[in-house]
Design a protein around this motif. Structure first.
Motif, mmCIF file in Angstrom:
data_model
loop_
_atom_site.group_PDB
_atom_site.id
_atom_site.type_symbol
_atom_site.label_atom_id
_atom_site.label_comp_id
_atom_site.label_asym_id
_atom_site.label_seq_id
_atom_site.Cartn_x
_atom_site.Cartn_y
_atom_site.Cartn_z
ATOM 1 N N VAL A 166 0.644 -1.484 0.126
ATOM 2 C CA VAL A 166 -0.275 -0.328 -0.138
ATOM 3 C C VAL A 166 0.283 1.232 0.203
ATOM 4 O O VAL A 166 0.583 2.310 -0.636
ATOM 5 C CB VAL A 166 -1.270 0.056 1.177
ATOM 6 N N ASP A 167 1.205 1.331 0.691
ATOM 7 C CA ASP A 167 2.523 1.909 0.816
ATOM 8 C C ASP A 167 3.890 2.050 2.148
ATOM 9 O O ASP A 167 4.109 0.664 2.370
ATOM 10 C CB ASP A 167 1.929 3.545 1.593
ATOM 11 N N TYR A 215 7.684 9.305 1.381
ATOM 12 C CA TYR A 215 6.852 7.980 0.589
ATOM 13 C C TYR A 215 6.339 8.035 -0.111
ATOM 14 O O TYR A 215 6.478 8.566 -1.453
ATOM 15 C CB TYR A 215 5.741 9.345 0.904
ATOM 16 N N ALA A 252 4.055 5.573 -3.582
ATOM 17 C CA ALA A 252 2.672 4.858 -3.020
ATOM 18 C C ALA A 252 2.045 4.044 -4.460
ATOM 19 O O ALA A 252 2.598 4.985 -5.013
ATOM 20 C CB ALA A 252 1.484 5.533 -2.536
ATOM 21 N N ALA A 269 0.165 3.222 -7.384
ATOM 22 C CA ALA A 269 -1.266 3.437 -8.502
ATOM 23 C C ALA A 269 -1.164 2.116 -8.969
ATOM 24 O O ALA A 269 -0.963 2.449 -10.339
ATOM 25 C CB ALA A 269 -0.838 4.764 -8.970
ATOM 26 N N ALA A 298 0.312 10.822 3.695
ATOM 27 C CA ALA A 298 -0.038 9.684 4.050
ATOM 28 C C ALA A 298 -1.328 9.838 3.240
ATOM 29 O O ALA A 298 -2.066 8.947 2.104
ATOM 30 C CB ALA A 298 -0.334 8.662 5.073
ATOM 31 N N TYR A 299 -2.300 10.826 4.238
ATOM 32 C CA TYR A 299 -4.210 10.757 3.482
ATOM 33 C C TYR A 299 -3.733 11.096 2.103
ATOM 34 O O TYR A 299 -4.133 10.658 1.371
ATOM 35 C CB TYR A 299 -4.584 11.300 4.157
ATOM 36 N N GLN A 306 -3.101 8.708 -0.875
ATOM 37 C CA GLN A 306 -3.637 7.887 -1.428
ATOM 38 C C GLN A 306 -5.243 8.104 -1.751
ATOM 39 O O GLN A 306 -5.382 7.626 -2.966
ATOM 40 C CB GLN A 306 -4.225 7.246 0.236
ATOM 41 N N VAL A 332 -2.995 9.195 -5.499
ATOM 42 C CA VAL A 332 -2.895 7.593 -5.558
ATOM 43 C C VAL A 332 -4.809 7.168 -6.788
ATOM 44 O O VAL A 332 -4.367 6.866 -7.778
ATOM 45 C CB VAL A 332 -2.789 6.453 -5.128
ATOM 46 N N GLN A 333 -5.585 7.911 -6.268
ATOM 47 C CA GLN A 333 -7.182 7.032 -6.699
ATOM 48 C C GLN A 333 -6.767 8.042 -7.970
ATOM 49 O O GLN A 333 -7.948 7.360 -9.447
ATOM 50 C CB GLN A 333 -7.908 7.032 -6.362
#
Length: 135
Positions: free
Chosen positions: A72-73, A84, A86, A88, A108-109, A112, A115-116
């Motif tokens: 996930v990360d 950091y 992440a 995708a 992190a939030y 993400q 990423v979406q």
């Protein structure tokens, strides 16, 4: 992929403490970078990040006996701050560098969320390339 997805980094670059970012394909090609990332720096970061993600996937698969989900990360804590990473989906990833003053939870939030958006943009670009599909 020749799609420039640097726009996905803009909200991340607005976070206090975030200094640079790169978007890369799974095979380590640069898909975009923050304004101060040179082509050489971006390509190097993309290649290294791809290797780190591959190693993380192998580690997780090996230690879990293949029963765990994907990575996930990844957070790397360094003397200079944080890195950091992440993934995708299975086609790309985002990596950002930040100072030690960054709020890692907020970072992190936000990563993400981006990423979406990146996954959606890549899906739409792929669909547009398929003959007869319009977006």
């Amino acid at each position: 992929m020749s799609l420039d997805v640097s726009w996905v980094l803009s909200p991340l670059m607005a976070l206090p403490g975030v200094t640079r970012g790169v978007v890369l394909s799974r095979d380590g090609l640069i898909l975009g970078g923050s304004a101060d990332v040179t082509t050489e720096t971006g390509e190097r970061a993309a290649a290294m990040t791809s290797s780190v993600l591959g190693a993380a996937r192998a580690l997780c698969d090996g230690l879990s006996g293949g029963s765990e989900g994907g990575v996930v990360d990844i957070v790397i804590s360094a003397d200079s701050g944080y890195y950091y990473i992440a993934p995708a989906g299975d086609r790309a990833a985002i990596v950002v560098a930040a100072t030690g003053a960054v709020n890692v939870g907020a970072l992190a939030y936000e990563v993400q969320l981006q990423v979406q958006k990146l996954i959606k943009a890549l899906d739409e670009a792929s669909a547009a390339r398929v003959q007869g599909v319009r977006t």
